[in-house]
Design a protein around this motif. Sequence first.
Motif, PDB file in Angstrom:
ATOM      1  N   HIS A 161      -1.388   6.082  -7.721  1.00 23.86           N
ATOM      2  CA  HIS A 161      -1.175   4.053  -7.182  1.00 23.86           C
ATOM      3  C   HIS A 161      -0.910   3.518  -8.316  1.00 23.86           C
ATOM      4  O   HIS A 161      -0.293   2.818  -8.935  1.00 23.86           O
ATOM      5  N   TRP A 162      -1.816   4.336 -10.092  1.00 28.93           N
ATOM      6  CA  TRP A 162      -2.053   4.042 -11.218  1.00 28.93           C
ATOM      7  C   TRP A 162      -1.370   3.598 -11.787  1.00 28.93           C
ATOM      8  O   TRP A 162      -0.401   2.892 -12.283  1.00 28.93           O
ATOM      9  N   GLN A 219       2.002   1.891  -3.631  1.00 29.06           N
ATOM     10  CA  GLN A 219       1.244   2.332  -4.411  1.00 29.06           C
ATOM     11  C   GLN A 219       0.792   4.090  -4.218  1.00 29.06           C
ATOM     12  O   GLN A 219       1.106   4.610  -5.317  1.00 29.06           O
ATOM     13  N   LEU A 220       0.598   3.693  -2.744  1.00 32.36           N
ATOM     14  CA  LEU A 220       0.296   5.792  -2.651  1.00 32.36           C
ATOM     15  C   LEU A 220       1.686   6.619  -2.903  1.00 32.36           C
ATOM     16  O   LEU A 220       1.046   7.568  -3.025  1.00 32.36           O
ATOM     17  N   ILE A 227       0.855  -1.314  -0.132  1.00 32.66           N
ATOM     18  CA  ILE A 227      -0.109  -0.380   0.060  1.00 32.66           C
ATOM     19  C   ILE A 227       1.098   0.896  -0.216  1.00 32.66           C
ATOM     20  O   ILE A 227       0.784   2.342  -0.585  1.00 32.66           O
TER      21      ILE A 227
END
Length: 389
Positions: free
Chosen positions: A278-279, A199-200, A196
Amino acid sequence: MTDPNTETQLSHRQTTESKVDEVTKFERDYVPPNFTVKEIRQAIPPHCFERNTLKSASYIVKDLAVIAVLVYAATFIDTHLPQTLRFIAWLVYWFFCGAFATGIWVIAHECGHQAFSPSKFINNTVGFILHSALLVPYHSWRITHSKHHKFTGHIEKDQVFVPKTRKALGLIEKDEHEDGTSIYEETPIVSLFMLILQQLFGWPLYLIFNASGQKYKNRWANHFNPSSPIFEPKHYNDIIISDIGIIIALSAIYYFSYVYSFITVVKYYLIPYLVVNHWLVLITYLQHTDPKLPHYRKHWDFVRGAACTVDRHFGFLDSIFHRISSTHVAHHYFSTMPHYHAEEATIHLKKVLGSYYIFDDTPIFKALWRSYNQCRFIEDEGDIIFYKN
């Protein structure tokens, strides 16, 4: 009478050993590709390499129009919806606004590759504006991303998601433990937490601290210092210009925070910005991190490096992301090719690459979890090596 638990354990062990043997055989028998860029290019229709400024611009107009509609619609959430529906409405806004802003990010990235227009001035002007608005230092990232394309899969020269070695991670030797990993690394909750964070915040950490990039002893590598070791002296002015773009964007954020409140800016801009992060990290990570992909210490060349790339589908998001993930192999071989030709080019590219073209249709988040847990490190020795876990 046979103990059922013993039979289950034996079966699991045999299955695991079979998978290990299969992976070992794949790695042992792997033969690098020997195509030439010329052979690959000749297989692709010439019109696929043509850049059309107006056509490229139409995608910007479409994405910005959708974002504008989303922002306008969001102004009614807190005033016209009941309390129970507001959070759901904001979730929808954040998801789609972040997705279409990722599409803008992809087009800005194409500008950095000079794929948006035949004009270098138009490419750099449009790319600078779009990337600065998304808090990306345009020229700084353009320069390091170009190096990534030139040296994809090269352990010492690639610029992002550079695999860590067993020694660098401080793991025990492989003959002292079944797989040489730490018990803490095998804990799913820890893996999920670290995933997480990646991703962030992986993207700003890469820009500021060169996280996942090459290591430079006793030097801080980042994308904002023109004297950073990731740049050459000739890049100095470009880095300063990029920094100015970020300062202008941050000033705009401060202004809107002052006029409308910081919470408003968080809801309309900063949360979609995290969704974009994230993407971006998810797409780029899965493009180059997979158990099937080799990395090279020796015997590397551009064609072999570009083949260290995986194409994947993101469902309906493929079109919103301008198919950056489903046509990424073609993008690595010909980075000046516009995204609207890459799908056709991929059809012809696959015929030349054959088994060296890698497409993985594993559900995206399952693939993310698999790659994060199975692609932890590489061995300290070897010329053509694969990820270990």
